[in-house]
Write an enzyme that holds these catalytic residues in place. Sequence first.
Site, mmCIF file in Angstrom:
data_model
loop_
_atom_site.group_PDB
_atom_site.id
_atom_site.type_symbol
_atom_site.label_atom_id
_atom_site.label_comp_id
_atom_site.label_asym_id
_atom_site.label_seq_id
_atom_site.Cartn_x
_atom_site.Cartn_y
_atom_site.Cartn_z
ATOM 1 N N CYS A 103 14.543 51.230 122.299
ATOM 2 C CA CYS A 103 15.589 51.527 121.302
ATOM 3 C C CYS A 103 15.483 52.980 120.842
ATOM 4 O O CYS A 103 16.496 53.664 120.670
ATOM 5 C CB CYS A 103 15.460 50.607 120.094
ATOM 6 N N CYS B 292 10.916 48.610 118.547
ATOM 7 C CA CYS B 292 11.418 48.619 119.926
ATOM 8 C C CYS B 292 11.362 50.019 120.519
ATOM 9 O O CYS B 292 12.133 50.903 120.121
ATOM 10 C CB CYS B 292 12.849 48.073 119.945
#
Length: 326
Positions: free
Chosen positions: A74, A71
């Site tokens: 993230c 991600c």
Amino acid sequence: MSTDNYSMGGQVGGSQVGASFGGSMSGSLGGGAGSGSDSLIKDATTKSFMQDVMEASRSQPVLVDFWAPWCGPCKQLTPVIEGAVKAAGGAVKLVKMNIDENPEIAGQLGIQSIPAVVVFKDGQPVDGFMGAKTDSEVKAFIEKVGGAAPVSQADALLEQGDALVLEKDWGQAAQMFGAVMQAEPHNVRAICGLAQCYLGADDIDRAKQALQMVAEEHHTDPAYVAVKAAVDLAEQAAALGDLAEFQDRIEKDPLDHQARFDLALGLNGAGDKTAAVDQLIEIIRRDREWNEDGARKQLLQFFEAWGGKEPATNYGRRKLSAVLFS
């Protein structure tokens, strides 16, 4: 220059300054990011979730950051939220959960996209957000759920040190900055404060040595920029020697701008900041374009070195505005 013992030997302002800074205060600064920040952040699993989140949230809010290695957002959020949690000084804790390895909790909470942050209080989810956020947004969110960060002892000492610098109490100010450095050796503000104390005590070499302790990635920090400019100015002033020569040259030729410019540097080095301002303003008034606008640029360097709290900075800005816009 050792970080184990900070001392300024000899007489400063009529008082003996030779004591070791820190002493019994070493390692005792409480609160803030410098105190136990590692214990505020941990990785959790499905098995440890009950203890790390549910139970822990009964004493303080716990932020759970659901993320995955693939991600991208993230990876952007992680350093932001970790820094904000550390800066909050214990107001909240952060638990990170890799949903690839621990999908159960995210599934139970109905989380369908990441990054997702969920806040737990008293064992219950009470707030949260999704997606990457800016530093200011994360800080505001943490203040909302955990309250404003407490003022750390280190910050209090730094404030005291700054106030003592304004009073030119170099020895006591150095004690404050040195005490912070005992617990936080790489604190940029404390290092630069100590360098400023050495500079105030006319010890340019030790001021330069102190600045060498600041890592290169922090050379854009306003505290470093200001003290580095002040050190450069002090070195220039020291190289000028007797200022009477420049005063004589100006009396003989008021248009000798180089003599007036050098006199301004020397006056600043001698601590007569307003007189230094007046000399540069006079150059600007007589010939704005002299030396490629050198007088105005030098005045701006003075402001940078002195800082916004120095009365001479405000004096100089008023004088500069008056001459430029008259």
